[in-house]
Motif scaffolding. Structure first.
Motif, mmCIF file in Angstrom:
data_model
loop_
_atom_site.group_PDB
_atom_site.id
_atom_site.type_symbol
_atom_site.label_atom_id
_atom_site.label_comp_id
_atom_site.label_asym_id
_atom_site.label_seq_id
_atom_site.Cartn_x
_atom_site.Cartn_y
_atom_site.Cartn_z
ATOM 1 N N GLY A 1 32.182 33.299 39.644
ATOM 2 C CA GLY A 1 33.463 33.377 38.961
ATOM 3 C C GLY A 1 34.635 33.307 39.931
ATOM 4 O O GLY A 1 34.456 33.359 41.156
ATOM 5 N N LEU A 2 35.831 33.179 39.382
ATOM 6 C CA LEU A 2 37.034 33.009 40.208
ATOM 7 C C LEU A 2 37.855 34.295 40.310
ATOM 8 O O LEU A 2 39.071 34.259 40.443
ATOM 9 C CB LEU A 2 37.904 31.884 39.627
ATOM 10 C CG LEU A 2 37.273 30.486 39.641
ATOM 11 C CD1 LEU A 2 38.202 29.488 38.989
ATOM 12 C CD2 LEU A 2 36.939 30.074 41.062
ATOM 13 N N GLY A 3 37.177 35.423 40.235
ATOM 14 C CA GLY A 3 37.923 36.674 40.382
ATOM 15 C C GLY A 3 37.020 37.841 40.110
ATOM 16 O O GLY A 3 36.002 37.708 39.432
ATOM 17 N N GLY A 4 37.374 38.976 40.645
ATOM 18 C CA GLY A 4 36.576 40.156 40.385
ATOM 19 C C GLY A 4 37.127 41.345 41.129
ATOM 20 O O GLY A 4 37.868 41.203 42.101
ATOM 21 N N TRP A 5 36.774 42.526 40.625
ATOM 22 C CA TRP A 5 37.212 43.746 41.260
ATOM 23 C C TRP A 5 36.356 43.979 42.501
ATOM 24 O O TRP A 5 35.142 43.841 42.457
ATOM 25 C CB TRP A 5 37.059 44.919 40.281
ATOM 26 C CG TRP A 5 37.682 46.165 40.781
ATOM 27 C CD1 TRP A 5 37.135 47.054 41.658
ATOM 28 C CD2 TRP A 5 38.984 46.671 40.469
ATOM 29 N NE1 TRP A 5 38.016 48.081 41.907
ATOM 30 C CE2 TRP A 5 39.153 47.868 41.185
ATOM 31 C CE3 TRP A 5 40.018 46.220 39.648
ATOM 32 C CZ2 TRP A 5 40.321 48.626 41.104
ATOM 33 C CZ3 TRP A 5 41.179 46.973 39.572
ATOM 34 C CH2 TRP A 5 41.326 48.160 40.290
ATOM 35 N N LYS A 6 37.052 44.320 43.610
ATOM 36 C CA LYS A 6 36.320 44.685 44.825
ATOM 37 C C LYS A 6 36.595 46.153 45.117
ATOM 38 O O LYS A 6 37.749 46.558 45.242
ATOM 39 C CB LYS A 6 36.801 43.846 46.020
ATOM 40 C CG LYS A 6 36.467 42.383 45.909
ATOM 41 C CD LYS A 6 35.057 42.077 46.334
ATOM 42 C CE LYS A 6 34.839 40.577 46.277
ATOM 43 N NZ LYS A 6 33.464 40.179 46.459
ATOM 44 N N GLN B 1 40.390 28.217 45.517
ATOM 45 C CA GLN B 1 39.752 29.516 45.731
ATOM 46 C C GLN B 1 40.336 30.297 46.919
ATOM 47 O O GLN B 1 39.606 30.772 47.788
ATOM 48 C CB GLN B 1 38.237 29.334 45.870
ATOM 49 C CG GLN B 1 37.654 28.589 44.660
ATOM 50 C CD GLN B 1 36.190 28.899 44.386
ATOM 51 O OE1 GLN B 1 35.661 29.882 44.883
ATOM 52 N NE2 GLN B 1 35.559 28.093 43.564
ATOM 53 N N GLY C 1 40.432 49.943 46.232
ATOM 54 C CA GLY C 1 39.857 48.987 45.301
ATOM 55 C C GLY C 1 40.946 48.138 44.698
ATOM 56 O O GLY C 1 42.112 48.527 44.673
ATOM 57 N N GLY C 2 40.577 46.983 44.229
ATOM 58 C CA GLY C 2 41.555 46.125 43.593
ATOM 59 C C GLY C 2 40.934 44.811 43.191
ATOM 60 O O GLY C 2 39.888 44.427 43.709
ATOM 61 N N TRP C 3 41.584 44.169 42.230
ATOM 62 C CA TRP C 3 41.125 42.882 41.758
ATOM 63 C C TRP C 3 41.492 41.819 42.777
ATOM 64 O O TRP C 3 42.626 41.795 43.278
ATOM 65 C CB TRP C 3 41.767 42.558 40.409
ATOM 66 C CG TRP C 3 41.166 41.358 39.765
ATOM 67 C CD1 TRP C 3 41.468 40.061 40.031
ATOM 68 C CD2 TRP C 3 40.149 41.340 38.770
ATOM 69 N NE1 TRP C 3 40.693 39.235 39.255
ATOM 70 C CE2 TRP C 3 39.871 39.992 38.474
ATOM 71 C CE3 TRP C 3 39.424 42.334 38.091
ATOM 72 C CZ2 TRP C 3 38.922 39.608 37.535
ATOM 73 C CZ3 TRP C 3 38.476 41.942 37.157
ATOM 74 C CH2 TRP C 3 38.227 40.596 36.887
ATOM 75 N N LYS C 4 40.535 40.978 43.114
ATOM 76 C CA LYS C 4 40.810 39.838 43.990
ATOM 77 C C LYS C 4 40.623 38.552 43.189
ATOM 78 O O LYS C 4 39.571 38.323 42.602
ATOM 79 C CB LYS C 4 39.823 39.812 45.170
ATOM 80 C CG LYS C 4 39.975 40.978 46.119
ATOM 81 C CD LYS C 4 41.096 40.755 47.110
ATOM 82 C CE LYS C 4 41.131 41.924 48.087
ATOM 83 N NZ LYS C 4 42.295 41.944 48.922
ATOM 84 N N TYR C 5 41.684 37.745 43.159
ATOM 85 C CA TYR C 5 41.615 36.461 42.494
ATOM 86 C C TYR C 5 41.235 35.384 43.500
ATOM 87 O O TYR C 5 41.589 35.475 44.672
ATOM 88 C CB TYR C 5 42.987 36.072 41.939
ATOM 89 C CG TYR C 5 43.512 37.012 40.912
ATOM 90 C CD1 TYR C 5 43.122 36.896 39.584
ATOM 91 C CD2 TYR C 5 44.401 38.017 41.257
ATOM 92 C CE1 TYR C 5 43.619 37.764 38.628
ATOM 93 C CE2 TYR C 5 44.899 38.889 40.311
ATOM 94 C CZ TYR C 5 44.505 38.750 38.995
ATOM 95 O OH TYR C 5 44.992 39.610 38.057
ATOM 96 N N LYS C 6 40.577 34.342 42.996
ATOM 97 C CA LYS C 6 40.413 33.133 43.804
ATOM 98 C C LYS C 6 41.339 32.094 43.194
ATOM 99 O O LYS C 6 41.035 31.479 42.171
ATOM 100 C CB LYS C 6 38.957 32.669 43.775
ATOM 101 C CG LYS C 6 38.035 33.645 44.528
ATOM 102 C CD LYS C 6 36.601 33.193 44.457
ATOM 103 C CE LYS C 6 35.704 34.223 45.146
ATOM 104 N NZ LYS C 6 34.284 33.962 44.825
ATOM 105 N N CYS C 7 42.480 31.922 43.829
ATOM 106 C CA CYS C 7 43.559 31.121 43.249
ATOM 107 C C CYS C 7 43.518 29.667 43.690
ATOM 108 O O CYS C 7 43.022 29.345 44.761
ATOM 109 C CB CYS C 7 44.912 31.702 43.677
ATOM 110 S SG CYS C 7 45.243 33.306 42.921
#
Lengths: 396, 396
Positions: free
Chosen positions: B380-385, A369, A382-388
């Motif tokens: 979840g492991l991802g999302g738009w912020k 994560q 704004g933007g997508w944040k991944y938990k890698c």
């Protein structure tokens, strides 16, 4: 490249998308905005006095982007053995233009200062591990690294710059042509300015940021390689870097996968696969594993191409690329039977994916994560944040 | 509801999408996965021994979601004066099912414990301001608040619970039917369990989380209102809450906008607009302003419906909803001329939007770039912020 007409069409269709980008962008961005402006009342127009000039600035950015993409197309057509006459190229579709837009963002991520923050999160972990494991720079030429889904080649190049032998592998012509152009036709740091952010009208702080140039590449690869050569004359720098065009399973997989769009019984592919069996000390999957339609085939391919005792380094999320694909394609199994298979349908959860991978690999380091974006505008709202996940695993 | 056939069709088409959701979800989620499983070799299947049971669990979740949406459709059909016989309803399209999926996520956000974290970021700022400005609970019934784009009505309800007179306004039947159902047909806290996360196969930590039930509503609104009534018998609790169905500009705008899909010269709408001129002490736009095709019309509508000295509270990003819309529609200007206008084309940057708003409003409090998600799965492991703006502005 001749004889294989289908391949030639696929290639020149992508060349055409780069060549015709300016027309596309005018239609996509300018035309509706001009019409929108015209539809406003005089009072509404007076409330947005900056708008006409803004359209001119956008048009200017589109023109410059267009010069860049035409230059790219005509230059690399030659490198790839395609006709130098764009009127001979195959027609492209709307989805090809979408991919050109995507490559603009990828350039920001991989080859600009603005992409630095995102790159550092994964790259630095990988560099630190490999530099520690292989401290002798001159010896690194004997460490064979493979990067499937190498995109525009930055990670590949960074490892070569550090003395490693590193092969990239990429399926998309959109990426291959652009990485070819950036790696072989940039003659100085910040040689090109592009305007990737004009394609986004949402989450923009102001017009100057939306229409700002992004300078690429943020380092000049030839200069860096010359520096390496100067410091370590015994390293065969010119032989360290390569990029193999094709699908990962087709070029590096075992000989018993189901025949599909991504795996053939083609003579060349079979020979290439044979050469690559148990060849790599390290395979790095970087934002790659979730591009699989059947991730078991990716894992088998990793297992097949990594040396006994070799290592798999992974960094990425599980944003399955085919999750929303509607197509059902036909695959041919080993026994010759033809079977319909949906492109989507095997989108594993993180836990299931890890368990599956343990059939072939033993995890020796695992961070979970790690929050990071991909191809996002660091100055956007704004933007997508991944938990890698990041791991290093040894082939069992 | 009778006579207006177009409206009736629009309504029953949405009812049908809820009613037929289960079939859709089976086709969308189960069918391709069953076919994918069948296409795997025996060896591949043996590597994923949990898969068949997983499909059964997914099927079970779809069934339960289906029971919920059919119950919703048949229950609210009656409230909205539609036939109770689903075979009499208009046919729905693929995009209607997409919106049903979206409403499932919106339920998680607005009415479940899992949405708490996201809600708190904006709601708490708004509550704190209004509770401080209007400390006397009994007096709050005289403060008229409007929330355009009120969705499933949670923010609306929370203000009513605090004693304010609050009108929601929503355009989408998908939202209106669902908020009607949740507000009027929930008989206890956590009355319903839904499975909104089964629609996402990416960025999932494990199967248990993907198939977990989300309990809604996380509070029982009637109980809360009874508590308010018991504590403050002089508050006319039953009169505080309402939801107006229709477009924001049509119901609250000035009489001089261009006639469009969102603004008519309809007698009822004109009268409603007249009643609403200079009526509201507070208008709260919460993740709303970027739903505009022409944001000047939204600002004029805010200006028209807010009282002299009244306030506009805004929280949200600028993710323009129509940025990718391809349609060009016809609007009719004040002088009767018909003009084509693209739905997209006026996606302002943050700075331009702020400058434009200052034609009508004076900003008295402004926080910038507050990072928050919207309808994301907290596990979840991802999302738009988004980096949102929050402000309080006074009508000039």
């Amino acid at each position: 490249m001749n004889g294989d007409n289908e391949e030639y069409n696929a290639l020149t269709r992508v060349l055409n998308a780069y060549y015709l980008y300016e027309d596309y962008a005018r239609k996509e961005l300018l035309s509706p905005r001009r019409l929108k402006w015209k539809s406003l009342t005089q009072e509404e127009q007076s409330l947005l006095p900056w708008f006409p000039e803004y359209l001119q600035v956008l048009e200017h950015c589109i023109k410059l982007n267009g010069e860049f993409t035409r230059n790219l197309a005509t230059t690399v057509a030659n490198d790839w053995g395609a006709s130098s006459d764009p009127s001979q190229w195959a027609q492209c579709g709307y989805e090809d233009y979408d991919k050109v837009k995507y490559v603009f963002k990828q350039m920001l991520r991989e080859w600009s200062e603005d992409g630095h923050e995102e790159r550092d999160v994964s790259f630095n972990r990988i560099f630190q591990y490999l530099e520690t494991k292989y401290p002798n720079v001159v010896e690194r030429q004997h460490v064979k690294i493979l990067i499937p889904g190498s995109g525009l080649g930055r990670l590949n190049f960074e490892l070569v710059k550090r003395g490693f032998w590193c092969q990239g592998n990429e399926f998309s012509y959109h990426m291959l042509l652009a990485s070819n152009f950036l790696l072989n036709h940039s003659y100085t740091r910040n040689h090109y300015s592009i305007f990737p952010l004009i394609h986004n009208f949402s989450n923009q702080l102001n017009r100057s940021l939306q229409t700002r140039p992004i300078f690429i590449p943020d380092l000049h690869n030839q200069t860096e390689l010359i520096n390496l050569q100067t410091e370590f004359p015994s390293i065969p720098v010119g032989e360290l870097m390569s990029i193999a065009s094709g699908s990962f399973t087709d070029l590096y997989g075992p000989d018993d996968l189901s025949i599909s769009d991504h795996y053939s019984k083609d003579q060349n592919a079979s020979e290439f696969r044979l050469q690559n069996a148990n060849q790599f000390d390290i395979v790095i999957t970087h934002f790659f594993m979730d591009t699989a339609s059947n991730v078991i085939e990716y894992l088998k391919t990793l297992n097949h191409t990594i040396k006994q005792g070799g290592e798999w380094i992974n960094f990425g999320p599980l944003l399955w690329h085919f999750e929303d694909a509607e197509d059902v394609v036909e695959i041919i199994k080993q026994d010759g039977t033809k079977v319909p298979t949906p492109v989507k349908g095997l989108e594993l959860t993180n836990q299931d994916f890890l368990e599956l991978a343990q059939n072939w690999f033993e995890f020796k380091h695992h961070e979970k994560q790690i929050e990071v974006g991909y191809s996002s505008d660091p100055k956007g709202l704004g933007g997508w944040k991944y938990k890698c996940d990041y791991w290093i695993a040894t082939k069992k």
